[in-house]
Design an enzyme around this catalytic site. Sequence first.
Site, PDB file in Angstrom:
ATOM      1  CD  GLU A  50      -6.804   5.200   2.198  1.00 41.46           C
ATOM      2  OE1 GLU A  50      -5.685   4.867   2.608  1.00 41.46           O
ATOM      3  OE2 GLU A  50      -7.718   5.580   2.960  1.00 41.46           O
TER       4      GLU A  50
ATOM      5  CE  LYS B 226      -2.989   2.703   3.077  1.00 41.58           C
ATOM      6  NZ  LYS B 226      -3.589   2.783   4.428  1.00 41.58           N
TER       7      LYS B 226
ATOM      8  CG  ASP C 154      -5.816   8.431   3.658  1.00 40.94           C
ATOM      9  OD1 ASP C 154      -6.731   8.850   2.920  1.00 40.94           O
ATOM     10  OD2 ASP C 154      -6.000   7.648   4.612  1.00 40.94           O
TER      11      ASP C 154
ATOM     12  CE  LYS D  22      -6.500   9.724   7.025  1.00 44.13           C
ATOM     13  NZ  LYS D  22      -6.958   8.612   7.872  1.00 44.13           N
TER      14      LYS D  22
ATOM     15  CG  ASP E 175      -9.844   7.787   6.403  1.00 41.04           C
ATOM     16  OD1 ASP E 175      -8.828   7.879   5.671  1.00 41.04           O
ATOM     17  OD2 ASP E 175      -9.815   8.025   7.621  1.00 41.04           O
TER      18      ASP E 175
ATOM     19  NE  ARG F  13     -10.189  -1.381   4.509  1.00 38.08           N
ATOM     20  CZ  ARG F  13     -10.663  -1.382   5.750  1.00 38.08           C
ATOM     21  NH1 ARG F  13     -11.788  -2.029   6.018  1.00 38.08           N
ATOM     22  NH2 ARG F  13     -10.024  -0.770   6.721  1.00 38.08           N
TER      23      ARG F  13
ATOM     24  CG  ASP G 208      -1.902   5.699   4.777  1.00 33.25           C
ATOM     25  OD1 ASP G 208      -1.663   4.739   5.522  1.00 33.25           O
ATOM     26  OD2 ASP G 208      -3.036   5.900   4.290  1.00 33.25           O
TER      27      ASP G 208
END
Length: 515
Positions: free
Chosen positions: A347, A262, A267, A274, A345, A349, A285
Site C-alpha cells: 500500500e 509514507k 498497516d 499480515k 499489503d 507505494r 510503518d
Amino acid sequence: MALPLCITVSDLSSALTDPQFDALILICTQVTEIPDNNLQQQVNQIAAIDQRVGKEAVLLHTTLVPGHRCIVAPVGSLGRDYDDVRSFADIAKQAIVLAKNSGAVRPLVWVQHAEGAAFSKAAEVVYLAMAQALWQPLEGREALGEAVVEPVQQLGLVGVDEQLAIRLTAIEAGKRLARDLCGTEPERMTPRRFADYCVEAFTDSAVSVQVQTDVDTLQQQYPLMMAVARSSLHVERHKPAVIRLEYVPEGEVTQTLLFAGKGLVYDTGGADVKINGGMAGMSRDKGGAAAVAGFLKTVALLKPAGLKVIAEIGAVRNSIGSDAFVPDEIIKSHAGVRVRIGNTDAEGRLVLADLMSHLKQDAADAVNPTLFSVATLTGHAARAVGPYTALVENGAALQLGLSATLARQGDIWGDPSEVSRSRREDFSFIKPRSCADDVLSCNNAPSSVTARGHQFPMAFLVVAAGLDQASAVAKSALPYVHIDIAGSGVDGGDWQHGKPSAAPVTALVATYLSS
C-alpha cells in the site's frame, strides 16, 4: 520537547573543574593517551587491577573528574577494511547509558582523534549516538514525565565550537521529532494526531504547515491513497490526512528539494492481511514520513540559504474491513495512470505515487529540483542490505551522482546507505498484462522472496506518478531518488521494540545543509 543540548567545551583540562559537569566520558582509541597526566596515571593504576579497562566501557570513581564519575570507553579496532565510524557510535551508546544509570545528568565528553577521513566526524557521531541512546518513547515521557525517563540535560563536547554545537543540536531536534512520530503507538499517533504533532512541532518556525483532512478533496486529489484509507473512513479518528510542509529561504533560491513521505500509521496489510505475527511493529510503518518531518525540523532551525524544501506526507491507516480495497481493482492515480492492484499489503507505494504526482507539479516551476520518496517500503530492502538504507535512483539522479553523494556523506556521519540501480527488468515487472490497466502495483508474493523486490517498486512509482521514464536523456529531467529505510529505520531490526533510528535525516542534512 526536551533533548540533550550539545555544549561547547574548549579543552579537557580546564573543564575537569567546571561545576556545570557531573561526569567525564572518555571515548578512547588508545586508553594510554588521555590528555591529562594525573588522570592518565590514575587510569593506569586502576587498569593494573581491573582488566576490563581498555576492553569495555567501565565506570571509575575518582576525585579528578566532575562528579567523581569517569567512564573509560574504548572504541576498539579501526584499522580493518570493514571498520567505520559506527564503532564510535556503538561505544558512545554504551557509555552514555552507563553515565545515566550512575546518576549523571550533565556529562563532559572527550572523543579521541582517529586518523583518516572516515573518522573525521567522530565527535559529531558520538553526540548523535548518545542522543539516540537517551531517547525514550513519547508515551513513556507523557506517562512518567520527561525529567524522570530522560534526565540527561546536556552533553559537553570537548573541541566543538559554538556553531557546530548549534548545528548538532538542530540535527538531534530533527531526529527526535522523527523518532517520536515513527515510534509512537497507532492510537496516540493516528493520522490526524500525526498531523497535529507536526503542526505543534513547526509552530512559529520557518516551515509552514498545511493539513488537508476533507475526505471529498482527498478522494479527488489522492485517489490511490484514499483506496488504502477506504476501510478506515468509518472510524472518525482513523481518517487520513495529507500534511504539506514548506520552507522558503530568504533571498534567492538556488536549489529545491521535494519529499514524499509514507505515513502508514498502522498497516494491517488490508485484505491481504499480515499473518504469522507479521502485524506486530506496523505502527512504525510511518518511518518515512517521520524522517521527512524530522529533516524539515532541522531545516527550520538552521534556515539554510538558497535551499527551498517542499514535502508532502500521506498519513493513513491500512485497515481491514468490508470496504477494504482488494487485489484486481483498477484505480486511476492522481497522474491519470490506471493502476491494477496486485496486493493490498503493498500500500505504501500507492500513497507515495499520488504525493509524488503533486510534487511533480511543484517541480515544474522549481529552481534546480530534486525529488525524493522516503518509506519503510519493502521487506526486501531489509533482506538485501540489512541495517542500511537502500537508495534507488533514476537516470537523471545517476548522472548527477546523487545516491553516491548521499551514501558517502552517510558513511562519514554514521548514517550509511547501499546504492541500487533502476533497471529495465524493474519496468518489465510492473508492465500491464492487458489493455485494462497501465501498470501493476506489485506481484502477490512477499517482496523479501521476490527478485529485485526493493528496486521494482521504484519503477512503479515512476510510472504511477507520471514521471519521465527517459530522464537520463531528457533536456529538463527531474532527478529522483527513492529511499527505502525498511532495514535502517529502527535499531537492531526490531520493528516492534527497537528505537527508531531517524534514518536518513543525518545523511540528508550532511548532504544538503552545508555547515
